[in-house]
Design a protein around this motif. Structure first.
Motif, PDB file in Angstrom:
ATOM      1  N   ASP A  61     -16.889 -30.548  12.519  1.00 33.80           N
ATOM      2  CA  ASP A  61     -17.247 -30.801  14.279  1.00 33.80           C
ATOM      3  C   ASP A  61     -16.088 -30.277  15.653  1.00 33.80           C
ATOM      4  O   ASP A  61     -15.483 -31.421  15.852  1.00 33.80           O
ATOM      5  N   LEU A  62     -15.697 -28.849  15.391  1.00 35.85           N
ATOM      6  CA  LEU A  62     -14.790 -28.266  16.189  1.00 35.85           C
ATOM      7  C   LEU A  62     -15.179 -28.203  17.137  1.00 35.85           C
ATOM      8  O   LEU A  62     -17.181 -27.166  17.348  1.00 35.85           O
ATOM      9  N   THR A  63     -14.490 -28.444  18.505  1.00 32.01           N
ATOM     10  CA  THR A  63     -15.954 -28.104  20.270  1.00 32.01           C
ATOM     11  C   THR A  63     -14.395 -27.179  20.409  1.00 32.01           C
ATOM     12  O   THR A  63     -13.407 -26.918  20.159  1.00 32.01           O
ATOM     13  N   ALA A  64     -15.445 -27.029  21.442  1.00 30.06           N
ATOM     14  CA  ALA A  64     -14.329 -25.725  22.560  1.00 30.06           C
ATOM     15  C   ALA A  64     -13.330 -25.991  23.233  1.00 30.06           C
ATOM     16  O   ALA A  64     -12.142 -25.631  23.017  1.00 30.06           O
ATOM     17  N   ALA A  65     -13.215 -27.604  22.905  1.00 27.64           N
ATOM     18  CA  ALA A  65     -12.151 -28.823  23.685  1.00 27.64           C
ATOM     19  C   ALA A  65     -11.109 -28.622  22.857  1.00 27.64           C
ATOM     20  O   ALA A  65     -10.044 -28.385  23.476  1.00 27.64           O
ATOM     21  N   ASP A  66     -10.956 -28.954  21.498  1.00 29.69           N
ATOM     22  CA  ASP A  66     -10.361 -29.042  20.460  1.00 29.69           C
ATOM     23  C   ASP A  66      -9.798 -27.266  20.294  1.00 29.69           C
ATOM     24  O   ASP A  66      -8.653 -26.939  20.256  1.00 29.69           O
ATOM     25  N   ALA A  67     -10.547 -26.677  20.848  1.00 30.85           N
ATOM     26  CA  ALA A  67     -10.233 -24.838  20.480  1.00 30.85           C
ATOM     27  C   ALA A  67      -9.306 -25.056  21.955  1.00 30.85           C
ATOM     28  O   ALA A  67      -8.327 -24.238  21.410  1.00 30.85           O
ATOM     29  N   ARG A  68      -9.358 -25.050  22.138  1.00 33.08           N
ATOM     30  CA  ARG A  68      -9.162 -24.832  23.785  1.00 33.08           C
ATOM     31  C   ARG A  68      -7.583 -25.584  24.359  1.00 33.08           C
ATOM     32  O   ARG A  68      -6.596 -24.829  24.121  1.00 33.08           O
ATOM     33  N   LEU A  69      -7.434 -26.682  23.275  1.00 37.01           N
ATOM     34  CA  LEU A  69      -6.124 -27.481  23.148  1.00 37.01           C
ATOM     35  C   LEU A  69      -5.291 -26.465  21.993  1.00 37.01           C
ATOM     36  O   LEU A  69      -3.611 -26.089  22.395  1.00 37.01           O
ATOM     37  N   VAL A  70      -5.941 -25.717  20.750  1.00 36.23           N
ATOM     38  CA  VAL A  70      -5.044 -24.890  20.137  1.00 36.23           C
ATOM     39  C   VAL A  70      -4.381 -23.892  21.004  1.00 36.23           C
ATOM     40  O   VAL A  70      -3.898 -23.715  20.738  1.00 36.23           O
ATOM     41  N   LEU A  71      -5.699 -22.824  21.496  1.00 38.19           N
ATOM     42  CA  LEU A  71      -5.365 -21.587  22.389  1.00 38.19           C
ATOM     43  C   LEU A  71      -3.963 -22.326  23.176  1.00 38.19           C
ATOM     44  O   LEU A  71      -2.881 -21.338  23.705  1.00 38.19           O
ATOM     45  N   ASP A  72      -4.182 -23.125  23.947  1.00 38.32           N
ATOM     46  CA  ASP A  72      -2.802 -23.570  24.929  1.00 38.32           C
ATOM     47  C   ASP A  72      -1.539 -23.797  24.307  1.00 38.32           C
ATOM     48  O   ASP A  72      -0.641 -23.450  24.686  1.00 38.32           O
ATOM     49  N   ASP A  73      -1.587 -24.173  23.413  1.00 41.73           N
ATOM     50  CA  ASP A  73      -0.454 -24.927  22.519  1.00 41.73           C
ATOM     51  C   ASP A  73       0.423 -23.201  22.526  1.00 41.73           C
ATOM     52  O   ASP A  73       1.635 -23.049  21.909  1.00 41.73           O
ATOM     53  N   LEU A  74      -1.040 -22.260  21.728  1.00 44.13           N
ATOM     54  CA  LEU A  74      -0.511 -21.277  21.433  1.00 44.13           C
ATOM     55  C   LEU A  74      -0.232 -20.511  22.125  1.00 44.13           C
ATOM     56  O   LEU A  74       1.098 -19.310  22.138  1.00 44.13           O
ATOM     57  N   ARG A  75      -0.092 -20.155  23.441  1.00 46.16           N
ATOM     58  CA  ARG A  75       0.465 -19.738  24.339  1.00 46.16           C
ATOM     59  C   ARG A  75       1.477 -19.762  24.675  1.00 46.16           C
ATOM     60  O   ARG A  75       2.060 -18.633  25.222  1.00 46.16           O
ATOM     61  N   ALA A  76       1.377 -20.967  24.365  1.00 49.34           N
ATOM     62  CA  ALA A  76       3.488 -21.472  25.011  1.00 49.34           C
ATOM     63  C   ALA A  76       4.269 -21.063  23.800  1.00 49.34           C
ATOM     64  O   ALA A  76       5.522 -21.106  24.076  1.00 49.34           O
TER      65      ALA A  76
END
Length: 369
Positions: free
Chosen positions: A93-108
């Motif tokens: 159950d991948l949520t948008a909140a889960d994906a957002r945390l991953v993208l925030d990590d990649l952004r940095a």
């Protein structure tokens, strides 16, 4: 969410990665650690990331890095041509909140390019999670839902064109073989050799169609080395890499490479998991069209996935309204739009688009001259 970034946690240990992969019913073969091994053989470094979410679930982001002289040029999940990446998560159950945390990590992350190419059926979640600073490269994939089973799919899902073409193909004296990664490259295997031969024919045909100099086309193809990619996938995935090939009078006609993972039908819970039609090639002399061999191979691959309890069959990306899209619709495929997501410290997407447009213009000029 806690990002485990201690020694030994990035890259993710293989045991943990496999545990999370097995616990995600929507995982695809290209999200496995064995797939990362294929990329490692091509010069990429394992940069996979492990996260522990607030509710205790673990999430793994497969990630391949390119480094030069100590500088990280890219971290991608996955690089172009290497299939679907994105996160696998316990429970699926991948949520948008889960994906957002991953993208925030990649952004940095310090890499020049950081990218995620999600599995299309999860594309909407990733798109929703991505902010306006994320470059999007839009694609449309064609996906067949196998939930109804083979008999119903054949009668109701396949168009009449597909059924008639398969029946006609079966009347030809075609030598069809199903192999997996454990046998396709062995002493009695033929699938990889057929792919290599037919792909070489395709390169020459594409060069002619585009008005591209043949030596240049062959050099570019040698650099991409699609036959080498298929061989690496077969070796790494074993039974999960299925190679379908067809000969006529000993001559190669067509080949399909399908990656399978996650079938849960054997448990009695109904079909589950995904089959990905990854690579294919056919002869350029007209035998494939005459015999309708490509219809037969796609039908057999889809039936095989049904019989292995697979829920979804991905037939790959095609432009809307194109010939390939119409072909895939004959098998009951439906379009699924999604976007590859990219963080760029340089305007790489714009540069790529400009280069492709310039190349297309030159090719058109050459064809008209």
């Amino acid at each position: 969410m806690t990002l485990l970034d201690r020694a030994g946690s990035t890259p993710v240990t293989r045991d943990v990665w496999r545990e999370v992969l097995a616990a995600d019913p929507d995982a695809v073969a290209t999200q496995s650690p064995e797939w990362m091994d294929c990329l490692a053989a091509r010069g990429y470094t394992d940069a996979s990331r492990l996260y522990v979410l607030a509710d205790g679930r673990r999430l793994v982001l497969p990630l391949a890095a390119r480094r030069l002289a100590g500088v990280t040029l890219s971290e991608e999940s996955w690089p172009y041509g290497w299939g679907y990446g994105g996160a696998v998560v316990e429970g699926g159950d991948l949520t948008a909140a889960d994906a957002r945390l991953v993208l925030d990590d990649l952004r940095a992350r310090p890499a020049v390019l950081r990218a995620v190419v999600p599995m299309p059926l999860r594309g909407q979640v990733w798109d929703e999670a991505a902010g306006p600073d994320v470059a999007r490269v839009r694609y449309t994939s064609q996906v067949v839902d196998l939930a109804v089973g083979w008999d119903q799919l054949w009668e109701k899902g396949f168009k009449r064109q597909a059924r008639n073409s398969v029946r006609k193909a079966e009347k030809f004296d075609l030598d069809v073989r199903r192999e997996d990664g454990t046998t396709a490259s062995g002493p009695d295997g033929r699938g990889l050799a057929v792919f290599r031969d037919l792909y070489a024919q395709s390169v020459d045909r594409w060069a002619a169609d585009r008005g591209q100099p043949l030596p240049l086309a062959r050099r570019l193809a040698a650099r991409r080395d699609r036959p080498g990619q298929v061989a690496a996938a077969a070796a790494a995935l074993g039974e999960r890499c299925v190679v379908w090939s067809v000969l006529r009078d000993g001559e190669p006609v067509a080949v399909n490479v399908v990656l399978q993972a996650g079938a849960s039908g054997a448990t009695g819970d109904g079909p589950g998991g995904h089959a990905v039609g990854w690579m294919c090639a056919m002869d350029t002399t007209g035998i494939a069209r005459e015999t309708l061999a490509t219809y037969l191979l796609h039908s057999l691959a889809i039936r095989d996935a049904c019989e292995h309890g697979i829920r979804w069959f991905h037939m790959g990306e095609s432009d809307a309204g194109s010939g390939p899209e119409h072909f895939k619709r004959y098998f009951g495929a439906e379009p699924v739009s999604y976007a590859a997501l990219r963080f760029e410290r340089l305007a790489l997407s714009r540069a790529e688009h400009t280069a492709r447009a310039a190349f297309a213009a030159v090719s058109k000029l050459r064809r008209s001259s």
